[in-house]
Motif scaffolding. Structure first.
Motif, PDB file in Angstrom:
ATOM      1  N   PHE A   1      33.273  47.627  55.500  1.00  0.00           N
ATOM      2  CA  PHE A   1      34.037  46.873  54.516  1.00  0.00           C
ATOM      3  C   PHE A   1      33.999  47.586  53.167  1.00  0.00           C
ATOM      4  CE2 PHE A   1      32.805  43.442  57.478  1.00  0.00           C
ATOM      5  CZ  PHE A   1      34.046  42.880  57.718  1.00  0.00           C
ATOM      6  N   GLU A   2      35.088  47.505  52.440  1.00  0.00           N
ATOM      7  CA  GLU A   2      35.114  47.972  51.055  1.00  0.00           C
ATOM      8  C   GLU A   2      34.282  46.994  50.218  1.00  0.00           C
ATOM      9  OE1 GLU A   2      36.496  50.811  50.066  1.00  0.00           O
ATOM     10  OE2 GLU A   2      37.101  51.168  52.152  1.00  0.00           O
ATOM     11  N   PRO A   3      33.703  47.457  49.106  1.00  0.00           N
ATOM     12  CA  PRO A   3      32.862  46.564  48.290  1.00  0.00           C
ATOM     13  C   PRO A   3      33.556  45.264  47.876  1.00  0.00           C
ATOM     14  CG  PRO A   3      32.561  48.828  47.584  1.00  0.00           C
ATOM     15  CD  PRO A   3      33.685  48.827  48.594  1.00  0.00           C
ATOM     16  N   ASN A   4      34.830  45.329  47.495  1.00  0.00           N
ATOM     17  CA  ASN A   4      35.540  44.110  47.080  1.00  0.00           C
ATOM     18  C   ASN A   4      35.775  43.173  48.264  1.00  0.00           C
ATOM     19  OD1 ASN A   4      37.457  46.071  48.035  1.00  0.00           O
ATOM     20  ND2 ASN A   4      39.108  44.847  47.131  1.00  0.00           N
ATOM     21  N   GLU A   5      36.036  43.742  49.461  1.00  0.00           N
ATOM     22  CA  GLU A   5      36.204  42.917  50.661  1.00  0.00           C
ATOM     23  C   GLU A   5      34.897  42.202  50.994  1.00  0.00           C
ATOM     24  OE1 GLU A   5      39.434  45.518  53.276  1.00  0.00           O
ATOM     25  OE2 GLU A   5      37.303  46.089  53.349  1.00  0.00           O
ATOM     26  N   LEU A   6      33.809  42.961  50.975  1.00  0.00           N
ATOM     27  CA  LEU A   6      32.508  42.395  51.303  1.00  0.00           C
ATOM     28  C   LEU A   6      32.135  41.278  50.321  1.00  0.00           C
ATOM     29  CD1 LEU A   6      30.024  42.536  53.157  1.00  0.00           C
ATOM     30  CD2 LEU A   6      29.056  44.208  51.562  1.00  0.00           C
ATOM     31  N   GLU A   7      32.385  41.509  49.052  1.00  0.00           N
ATOM     32  CA  GLU A   7      32.086  40.488  48.037  1.00  0.00           C
ATOM     33  C   GLU A   7      32.874  39.209  48.304  1.00  0.00           C
ATOM     34  OE1 GLU A   7      32.590  39.903  43.229  1.00  0.00           O
ATOM     35  OE2 GLU A   7      32.327  41.936  44.012  1.00  0.00           O
ATOM     36  N   ASP A   8      34.162  39.350  48.635  1.00  0.00           N
ATOM     37  CA  ASP A   8      35.006  38.187  48.930  1.00  0.00           C
ATOM     38  C   ASP A   8      34.507  37.462  50.177  1.00  0.00           C
ATOM     39  OD1 ASP A   8      37.180  36.399  48.653  1.00  0.00           O
ATOM     40  OD2 ASP A   8      38.433  37.641  49.969  1.00  0.00           O
ATOM     41  N   ILE A   9      34.173  38.213  51.215  1.00  0.00           N
ATOM     42  CA  ILE A   9      33.690  37.615  52.462  1.00  0.00           C
ATOM     43  C   ILE A   9      32.387  36.860  52.216  1.00  0.00           C
ATOM     44  CG2 ILE A   9      32.739  38.175  54.742  1.00  0.00           C
ATOM     45  CD1 ILE A   9      34.844  40.561  54.706  1.00  0.00           C
ATOM     46  N   LEU A  10      31.446  37.491  51.531  1.00  0.00           N
ATOM     47  CA  LEU A  10      30.151  36.860  51.274  1.00  0.00           C
ATOM     48  C   LEU A  10      30.290  35.590  50.429  1.00  0.00           C
ATOM     49  CD1 LEU A  10      27.934  40.015  50.634  1.00  0.00           C
ATOM     50  CD2 LEU A  10      27.971  38.570  52.681  1.00  0.00           C
ATOM     51  N   SER A  11      31.290  35.566  49.551  1.00  0.00           N
ATOM     52  CA  SER A  11      31.487  34.379  48.700  1.00  0.00           C
ATOM     53  C   SER A  11      31.915  33.150  49.511  1.00  0.00           C
ATOM     54  CB  SER A  11      32.518  34.674  47.609  1.00  0.00           C
ATOM     55  OG  SER A  11      33.829  34.715  48.147  1.00  0.00           O
ATOM     56  N   CYS A  12      32.374  33.356  50.732  1.00  0.00           N
ATOM     57  CA  CYS A  12      32.799  32.243  51.589  1.00  0.00           C
ATOM     58  C   CYS A  12      31.631  31.610  52.349  1.00  0.00           C
ATOM     59  CB  CYS A  12      33.858  32.717  52.580  1.00  0.00           C
ATOM     60  SG  CYS A  12      35.403  33.196  51.787  1.00  0.00           S
ATOM     61  N   PHE A  13      30.477  32.262  52.314  1.00  0.00           N
ATOM     62  CA  PHE A  13      29.287  31.752  52.997  1.00  0.00           C
ATOM     63  C   PHE A  13      28.394  31.022  52.000  1.00  0.00           C
ATOM     64  CE2 PHE A  13      30.651  34.944  55.972  1.00  0.00           C
ATOM     65  CZ  PHE A  13      30.187  34.520  57.211  1.00  0.00           C
ATOM     66  N   GLU A  14      27.709  30.000  52.481  1.00  0.00           N
ATOM     67  CA  GLU A  14      26.755  29.249  51.666  1.00  0.00           C
ATOM     68  C   GLU A  14      25.347  29.486  52.203  1.00  0.00           C
ATOM     69  OE1 GLU A  14      25.611  24.611  50.607  1.00  0.00           O
ATOM     70  OE2 GLU A  14      27.532  25.049  51.559  1.00  0.00           O
ATOM     71  N   LYS A  15      24.452  29.941  51.321  1.00  0.00           N
ATOM     72  CA  LYS A  15      23.061  30.191  51.719  1.00  0.00           C
ATOM     73  C   LYS A  15      22.298  28.872  51.706  1.00  0.00           C
ATOM     74  CE  LYS A  15      19.159  33.251  50.698  1.00  0.00           C
ATOM     75  NZ  LYS A  15      18.699  34.354  49.831  1.00  0.00           N
ATOM     76  N   LYS A  16      21.537  28.636  52.800  1.00  0.00           N
ATOM     77  CA  LYS A  16      20.782  27.389  52.916  1.00  0.00           C
ATOM     78  C   LYS A  16      19.381  27.674  53.439  1.00  0.00           C
ATOM     79  CE  LYS A  16      24.889  24.779  54.343  1.00  0.00           C
ATOM     80  NZ  LYS A  16      25.485  23.935  55.388  1.00  0.00           N
ATOM     81  N   LYS A  17      18.409  26.945  52.923  1.00  0.00           N
ATOM     82  CA  LYS A  17      17.063  26.947  53.485  1.00  0.00           C
ATOM     83  C   LYS A  17      16.954  25.683  54.332  1.00  0.00           C
ATOM     84  CE  LYS A  17      14.786  29.619  49.943  1.00  0.00           C
ATOM     85  NZ  LYS A  17      13.735  29.718  48.947  1.00  0.00           N
ATOM     86  N   ILE A  18      16.519  25.859  55.579  1.00  0.00           N
ATOM     87  CA  ILE A  18      16.467  24.727  56.506  1.00  0.00           C
ATOM     88  C   ILE A  18      15.043  24.576  57.027  1.00  0.00           C
ATOM     89  CG2 ILE A  18      17.416  23.734  58.617  1.00  0.00           C
ATOM     90  CD1 ILE A  18      19.953  25.329  58.119  1.00  0.00           C
ATOM     91  N   LYS A  19      14.558  23.355  57.013  1.00  0.00           N
ATOM     92  CA  LYS A  19      13.191  23.076  57.448  1.00  0.00           C
ATOM     93  C   LYS A  19      13.066  23.124  58.965  1.00  0.00           C
ATOM     94  CE  LYS A  19      12.030  20.277  53.483  1.00  0.00           C
ATOM     95  NZ  LYS A  19      11.567  19.017  52.963  1.00  0.00           N
ATOM     96  N   LYS A  20      11.864  23.442  59.393  1.00  0.00           N
ATOM     97  CA  LYS A  20      11.513  23.455  60.813  1.00  0.00           C
ATOM     98  C   LYS A  20      11.856  22.106  61.449  1.00  0.00           C
ATOM     99  CE  LYS A  20       7.448  24.071  63.744  1.00  0.00           C
ATOM    100  NZ  LYS A  20       6.052  24.485  63.782  1.00  0.00           N
ATOM    101  N   ASN A  21      12.324  22.150  62.691  1.00  0.00           N
ATOM    102  CA  ASN A  21      12.669  20.970  63.495  1.00  0.00           C
ATOM    103  C   ASN A  21      13.893  20.213  62.980  1.00  0.00           C
ATOM    104  OD1 ASN A  21      10.465  21.479  65.225  1.00  0.00           O
ATOM    105  ND2 ASN A  21       9.104  20.354  63.861  1.00  0.00           N
ATOM    106  N   THR A  22      14.726  20.873  62.182  1.00  0.00           N
ATOM    107  CA  THR A  22      15.961  20.247  61.717  1.00  0.00           C
ATOM    108  C   THR A  22      17.030  20.374  62.797  1.00  0.00           C
ATOM    109  OG1 THR A  22      15.479  20.736  59.402  1.00  0.00           O
ATOM    110  CG2 THR A  22      17.792  20.344  59.963  1.00  0.00           C
ATOM    111  N   MET A  23      17.710  19.273  63.068  1.00  0.00           N
ATOM    112  CA  MET A  23      18.811  19.265  64.018  1.00  0.00           C
ATOM    113  C   MET A  23      20.093  19.539  63.229  1.00  0.00           C
ATOM    114  SD  MET A  23      19.056  18.855  67.291  1.00  0.00           S
ATOM    115  CE  MET A  23      17.490  18.059  67.560  1.00  0.00           C
ATOM    116  N   LEU A  24      20.772  20.640  63.564  1.00  0.00           N
ATOM    117  CA  LEU A  24      22.023  20.987  62.878  1.00  0.00           C
ATOM    118  C   LEU A  24      23.204  20.220  63.448  1.00  0.00           C
ATOM    119  CD1 LEU A  24      21.607  24.870  62.607  1.00  0.00           C
ATOM    120  CD2 LEU A  24      21.143  23.141  60.853  1.00  0.00           C
TER     121      LEU A  24
END
Length: 186
Positions: free
Chosen positions: A13-36
């Motif tokens: 990916f080009e840097p601008n493409e990668l930046e755009d793609i990554l902006s669509c994801f949300e980073k989350k911390k999830i606790k052990k034994n969590t049902m998604l």
């Protein structure tokens, strides 16, 4: 492995493409034994596991849990048919260890597929990888001994026995815990 490194390991990916793609994801911390997601719900998220461990499983009529798959660091996790086809999931998705994941919904991933040809290429590569692993697991269950299935699992998930309960591993391999214990002792 973080999401940026994973994507770049498959597609340049080009840097601008990668930046755009990554902006669509949300980073989350999830606790052990969590049902998604539970069986019967529509899975609306695709998760990239940066750290931690998850699994998909289903319940037999007697209530026994059968592990379908494990998802470790550097892997995508979802109920595939539910996420891509909007159907109720046949599986539960559970986080087994504290995890850091990046999530994206179906609308955003479809937009990225439309916007970037390289994303379609990435999707095709991941689909082929997933299909190959599913076929390999089916072949292992149909044609391999219990010991060979255990060895196959260790190749696929090298440190799994230190991270996941023996019950989950036995159900994934299609064997009893007693059989698994005998194989591990040898």
């Amino acid at each position: 492995m973080d999401l940026s490194d994973f994507l770049l390991s498959l597609v340049s990916f080009e840097p601008n493409e990668l930046e755009d793609i990554l902006s669509c994801f949300e980073k989350k911390k999830i606790k052990k034994n969590t049902m998604l997601i539970a069986e019967g719900e529509v899975c609306r998220e695709l998760y990239f596991v940066e750290s931690g461990m998850g699994r998909s499983y289903y319940l037999k009529e007697d209530g026994k849990e059968i592990t379908q798959w494990f998802f470790g660091s550097g892997k995508f996790m979802t109920s595939v048919d539910s996420f891509f086809q909007g159907r109720p999931s046949l599986y539960y998705l559970e986080i087994l260890e504290e995890a850091v994941v990046y999530s994206i919904n179906k609308t955003k991933i479809d937009e990225l597929f439309s916007k970037y040809h390289k994303m379609e290429h990435l999707g095709r590569q991941l689909s082929i990888e997933m299909l190959t692993k599913v076929v390999n697991k089916i072949n292992a269950i149909q044609f391999q001994t219990a010991k060979e299935r255990y060895e196959y699992m260790l190749e696929e998930f090298p440190n799994i026995s230190q991270r996941v309960s023996l019950g989950h591993i036995a159900s994934y391999l299609g064997m009893t815990q007693e059989t698994l214990s005998r194989i591990r002792r040898r």
